[in-house]
Design an enzyme around this catalytic site. Structure first.
Site, PDB file in Angstrom:
ATOM      1  N   ASP A 134       0.867  -1.186   0.000  1.00  0.00           N
ATOM      2  CA  ASP A 134       0.000   0.000   0.000  1.00  0.00           C
ATOM      3  C   ASP A 134       0.902   1.235   0.000  1.00  0.00           C
ATOM      4  O   ASP A 134       1.499   1.580   1.020  1.00  0.00           O
ATOM      5  CB  ASP A 134      -0.905   0.010   1.235  1.00  0.00           C
ATOM      6  CG  ASP A 134      -2.006  -1.046   1.179  1.00  0.00           C
ATOM      7  OD1 ASP A 134      -1.808  -2.071   0.493  1.00  0.00           O
ATOM      8  OD2 ASP A 134      -3.045  -0.856   1.838  1.00  0.00           O
ATOM      9  N   LYS A 197      -6.578   3.452  -3.339  1.00  0.00           N
ATOM     10  CA  LYS A 197      -7.014   3.433  -1.934  1.00  0.00           C
ATOM     11  C   LYS A 197      -7.246   4.857  -1.474  1.00  0.00           C
ATOM     12  O   LYS A 197      -6.472   5.764  -1.803  1.00  0.00           O
ATOM     13  CB  LYS A 197      -5.939   2.740  -1.090  1.00  0.00           C
ATOM     14  CG  LYS A 197      -6.178   2.746   0.408  1.00  0.00           C
ATOM     15  CD  LYS A 197      -5.062   1.985   1.121  1.00  0.00           C
ATOM     16  CE  LYS A 197      -5.122   2.126   2.625  1.00  0.00           C
ATOM     17  NZ  LYS A 197      -4.020   1.405   3.315  1.00  0.00           N
ATOM     18  N   LYS A 227      -9.988   0.424  -2.585  1.00  0.00           N
ATOM     19  CA  LYS A 227      -9.945   0.177  -1.147  1.00  0.00           C
ATOM     20  C   LYS A 227     -10.354   1.441  -0.414  1.00  0.00           C
ATOM     21  O   LYS A 227      -9.722   2.487  -0.548  1.00  0.00           O
ATOM     22  CB  LYS A 227      -8.546  -0.259  -0.711  1.00  0.00           C
ATOM     23  CG  LYS A 227      -8.427  -0.510   0.796  1.00  0.00           C
ATOM     24  CD  LYS A 227      -7.055  -1.038   1.171  1.00  0.00           C
ATOM     25  CE  LYS A 227      -6.875  -1.124   2.674  1.00  0.00           C
ATOM     26  NZ  LYS A 227      -5.532  -1.617   3.061  1.00  0.00           N
TER      27      LYS A 227
END
Length: 263
Positions: A134, A197, A227
């Protein structure tokens, strides 16, 4: 490029028939508890989190049947070992499959690391057992609308890790208007990411919002996963984000959220 994991797929929608006889898509069916669990990255990123707390997180992840845990780079080796020790609840899974995937954050939480440092951080996380990365983008570049620089950085990190490793790009959506969210998503896609995300959960601008998830869904058109992360604490919030287009959810209140979702 890796395909999205099964647990990251959006639930199938239901259809109806309009007055013309044509099939009219209805809203997506709400996921059941086990389906929602597989969409969750069970998260512990507090800087003071201890090894004992990480192991407790992983124990909960196995118990609750979540898809992944998300931890800091210093805790990847612990989480990866715990995942190997766990046993998947899905009887169709191979006996040696880990109980859950391990995600690590890179350039966290501000995105101000040099690109070379982010790439090396990602390499080391994967060497320690991370299945997913991430990555926080350079937020100053986003504010300056320097999307070429952001795309280049994402590409460098993508090239630093094996193709099977899933790359999620954190855009800190609370800072950005919809047009910039769209541009950030395009940069992530062009750079080879599998997911975009919303948030780190650490920025004072805020966490995930339905506005941002809808803008991200419109930008990626199903080609990338989405996400939602930051401030998801109830089942109602989680299901609303899934309905808006999220295919993964990052949260620490996983047990409480799942308790509010029917089996």
């Amino acid at each position: 490029m890796t395909s999205l994991p099964a647990g990251a797929d959006r639930p199938a929608g239901t259809g109806g028939t309009g007055g013309t006889g044509a099939t009219v898509p209805g809203p997506p069916a709400a996921p059941r508890r086990s389906e929602l669990a597989r969409m969750i990255d069970h998260t512990l990123l507090r800087p003071e989190a201890t090894g004992e707390e990480i192991l407790a997180l992983c124990g909960e992840a196995t118990e609750l049947g979540v898809g992944a845990v998300c931890v800091a780079p210093t805790h990847v080796y612990l989480a990866a070992a715990a995942a190997r020790r766990g046993r998947p609840k899905d009887e169709r899974a191979a006996a040696d499959d880990p109980a859950f995937a391990v995600a690590s954050v890179i350039g966290f939480p501000h995105g101000t690391h040099l690109t070379a440092v982010k790439a090396q951080e990602a390499r080391r996380a994967v060497a320690d057992g991370a299945d997913e990365i991430d990555l926080v983008i350079d937020l100053a570049c986003a504010m300056e609308e320097n999307w070429r620089s952001i795309e280049t950085e994402i590409t460098e990190v993508r090239l630093a890790v094996p193709p099977h490793v899933i790359l999620k790009v954190i855009i800190e959506s609370a800072l950005l208007p919809d047009a910039s969210i769209t541009a950030a998503c395009r940069a992530a896609e062009a750079g080879g990411a599998e997911f975009v995300k919303t948030s780190t959960g650490f920025h004072p601008a805020g966490g995930a919002s339905l506005r941002a998830v809808r803008a991200m869904a419109a930008a990626v058109g199903g080609r990338l996963g989405i996400k939602a992360s930051g401030g998801i604490r109830t089942a109602e919030q989680a299901l609303a984000f899934v309905g808006a287009g999220a295919t993964r959810l990052g949260m620490s209140a996983t047990r409480d959220v799942l308790a509010g979702v029917p089996e």
